[in-house]
Motif scaffolding. Sequence first.
Motif, PDB file in Angstrom:
ATOM      1  N   LEU A 237    -106.506 -34.141 -29.034  1.00 40.05           N
ATOM      2  CA  LEU A 237    -105.166 -33.776 -27.234  1.00 40.05           C
ATOM      3  C   LEU A 237    -105.278 -35.255 -27.916  1.00 40.05           C
ATOM      4  O   LEU A 237    -104.070 -35.207 -26.130  1.00 40.05           O
ATOM      5  N   ILE A 238    -105.279 -36.370 -28.448  1.00 38.59           N
ATOM      6  CA  ILE A 238    -105.169 -37.523 -28.030  1.00 38.59           C
ATOM      7  C   ILE A 238    -103.729 -37.915 -27.675  1.00 38.59           C
ATOM      8  O   ILE A 238    -102.589 -38.754 -26.779  1.00 38.59           O
ATOM      9  N   HIS A 239    -102.679 -37.222 -28.595  1.00 37.14           N
ATOM     10  CA  HIS A 239    -102.032 -37.699 -28.809  1.00 37.14           C
ATOM     11  C   HIS A 239    -100.344 -37.074 -27.244  1.00 37.14           C
ATOM     12  O   HIS A 239     -99.759 -37.551 -26.781  1.00 37.14           O
ATOM     13  N   PHE A 240    -101.068 -35.808 -27.092  1.00 33.39           N
ATOM     14  CA  PHE A 240    -100.491 -34.874 -25.930  1.00 33.39           C
ATOM     15  C   PHE A 240    -101.019 -36.188 -24.365  1.00 33.39           C
ATOM     16  O   PHE A 240    -100.090 -35.855 -23.416  1.00 33.39           O
ATOM     17  N   ILE A 241    -101.902 -36.081 -24.563  1.00 25.75           N
ATOM     18  CA  ILE A 241    -102.048 -37.127 -23.248  1.00 25.75           C
ATOM     19  C   ILE A 241    -101.334 -38.348 -23.079  1.00 25.75           C
ATOM     20  O   ILE A 241    -101.026 -38.924 -22.304  1.00 25.75           O
ATOM     21  N   GLU A 242    -101.321 -38.516 -24.531  1.00 23.62           N
ATOM     22  CA  GLU A 242    -100.417 -40.185 -24.361  1.00 23.62           C
ATOM     23  C   GLU A 242     -98.749 -39.580 -24.076  1.00 23.62           C
ATOM     24  O   GLU A 242     -98.008 -40.429 -23.096  1.00 23.62           O
ATOM     25  N   ARG A 243     -98.335 -39.132 -24.067  1.00 20.22           N
ATOM     26  CA  ARG A 243     -97.705 -38.171 -24.010  1.00 20.22           C
ATOM     27  C   ARG A 243     -96.752 -37.893 -22.765  1.00 20.22           C
ATOM     28  O   ARG A 243     -95.843 -38.024 -21.843  1.00 20.22           O
ATOM     29  N   HIS A 244     -98.069 -37.447 -21.855  1.00 13.64           N
ATOM     30  CA  HIS A 244     -97.817 -37.325 -20.441  1.00 13.64           C
ATOM     31  C   HIS A 244     -98.459 -37.515 -19.980  1.00 13.64           C
ATOM     32  O   HIS A 244     -98.612 -37.875 -18.282  1.00 13.64           O
ATOM     33  N   LYS A 245     -98.997 -39.249 -20.166  1.00 12.76           N
ATOM     34  CA  LYS A 245     -99.387 -40.541 -19.228  1.00 12.76           C
ATOM     35  C   LYS A 245     -99.288 -40.564 -17.758  1.00 12.76           C
ATOM     36  O   LYS A 245    -100.807 -40.830 -16.733  1.00 12.76           O
ATOM     37  N   THR A 246     -97.987 -40.715 -17.557  1.00 15.45           N
ATOM     38  CA  THR A 246     -98.051 -40.457 -16.212  1.00 15.45           C
ATOM     39  C   THR A 246     -98.532 -40.006 -15.502  1.00 15.45           C
ATOM     40  O   THR A 246     -98.591 -39.619 -13.589  1.00 15.45           O
ATOM     41  N   VAL A 247     -98.357 -38.069 -15.580  1.00 22.06           N
ATOM     42  CA  VAL A 247     -99.320 -37.397 -14.516  1.00 22.06           C
ATOM     43  C   VAL A 247    -100.374 -37.803 -14.987  1.00 22.06           C
ATOM     44  O   VAL A 247    -101.342 -37.288 -14.006  1.00 22.06           O
TER      45      VAL A 247
ATOM     46  N   ASP B 198    -106.386 -38.720 -11.111  1.00 14.16           N
ATOM     47  CA  ASP B 198    -108.243 -39.664 -10.374  1.00 14.16           C
ATOM     48  C   ASP B 198    -107.262 -39.581  -8.821  1.00 14.16           C
ATOM     49  O   ASP B 198    -108.404 -39.861  -8.082  1.00 14.16           O
ATOM     50  N   LYS B 199    -105.713 -39.620  -8.651  1.00 16.09           N
ATOM     51  CA  LYS B 199    -105.954 -39.725  -7.287  1.00 16.09           C
ATOM     52  C   LYS B 199    -105.755 -39.686  -6.560  1.00 16.09           C
ATOM     53  O   LYS B 199    -106.855 -39.066  -5.600  1.00 16.09           O
ATOM     54  N   VAL B 200    -104.913 -37.550  -6.957  1.00 20.12           N
ATOM     55  CA  VAL B 200    -105.194 -36.069  -6.103  1.00 20.12           C
ATOM     56  C   VAL B 200    -106.818 -36.010  -5.852  1.00 20.12           C
ATOM     57  O   VAL B 200    -107.166 -35.599  -4.887  1.00 20.12           O
ATOM     58  N   VAL B 201    -107.170 -35.762  -6.925  1.00 20.41           N
ATOM     59  CA  VAL B 201    -108.895 -35.674  -6.636  1.00 20.41           C
ATOM     60  C   VAL B 201    -109.886 -37.100  -5.916  1.00 20.41           C
ATOM     61  O   VAL B 201    -110.269 -36.133  -4.626  1.00 20.41           O
ATOM     62  N   ILE B 202    -109.070 -38.009  -5.672  1.00 16.42           N
ATOM     63  CA  ILE B 202    -109.930 -38.726  -4.394  1.00 16.42           C
ATOM     64  C   ILE B 202    -109.380 -37.988  -3.013  1.00 16.42           C
ATOM     65  O   ILE B 202    -109.944 -38.125  -2.320  1.00 16.42           O
ATOM     66  N   LEU B 203    -108.260 -37.556  -3.014  1.00 15.13           N
ATOM     67  CA  LEU B 203    -107.284 -37.211  -1.660  1.00 15.13           C
ATOM     68  C   LEU B 203    -108.500 -36.206  -1.383  1.00 15.13           C
ATOM     69  O   LEU B 203    -108.584 -36.250  -0.292  1.00 15.13           O
TER      70      LEU B 203
END
Length: 333
Positions: A190-200, A205-210
């Motif tokens: 999954l690492i390449h998929f994560i890197e392609r969608h890094k912005t999302v 983590d910010k949404v979870v904190i909210l």
Amino acid sequence: MRFISVIKKEWFLVGMVVAILLAMVIPNVGKSAGFLHLDVVTSAGIALIFFLHGLGLSPSAIKAGVSNWRLHLFVQTATFIAYPLLWVVFGDGLHLLMPSALAFGFCYLFVLPSTISSSVAMTSIAKGNVPGAIFNASLSSVLGVFITPFLIQVFMGLEGVEMDLMATIVSISTLLLLPMVIGQLLRPVLIHFIERHKTVVNKVDKVVILLIVFNAFSDSVAEGIWQGFSPTALFIAVALSFIILLVAAHGITWSASKCGFSREDEIAAVFCGTKKTLAAGVPMAKVIFGADPNLGMFLLPIMFYHPIQIFYCALLANRYASQAEKSHVQSVP
């Protein structure tokens, strides 16, 4: 248009304020076991954060996090020595300011271990040493099983304290280590998929904190901890919680700089060293204090401190992240 632009840029900080206001208006929606069941949602969100960290961390980074003994010693000293010393120094003064049960609540606050979820999440937002934060947050929780009851006995004279060590270790492992290990196992896939969608991914983590902020404030409002005590006692408790956090955060920042830590290690030290756990603190208190009628008073300081630390540390995390972005832009030719 400029106002909208500022809101878009600072959406996380704006979201913090909105979450608090919503908690005051509709606490039954955001409280644990409420309409949104945020206690369950945030637990899933925490697991997702650790899963993503497991995906993003290389084995060498994890090894570096475990081997950074200077950072570990610094954080655990701040958590289990510096904080309890506040009670040794100021305990008598607290008894003069407020009822004894509420004063002992601050004693309980000082001896609690660090949080797991928000410490790692804030470190991630601030672009700090996430492996170091993960290791220290989990280590603090395990050590707290032994150290917190011991210090309570020393300071409050309690006897016969028994803790279910295995259940605590299983809980921590399920919350932290299992999702991270699964992420590590799936990293090659999954690492390449994560890197392609890094912005999302970077917003998760910010949404979870909210959501955690909304849940924490909703619980405090729904439980009525903002009423039932004199306004003076509430004001003193809230003010002291904020002052303690300020002293701890800036004292740890100053100490970390004097110890020569890197910026990334300083961030991990600040967010792991200043935090006190509510999630583990409440069930631990029920075991330590049993059916003591003062249990609510004992828990009041951590109930205040918890949302304050999330809000203030979110501000610090956002500032660290902005500084990192500026440094990156300036370093790009």
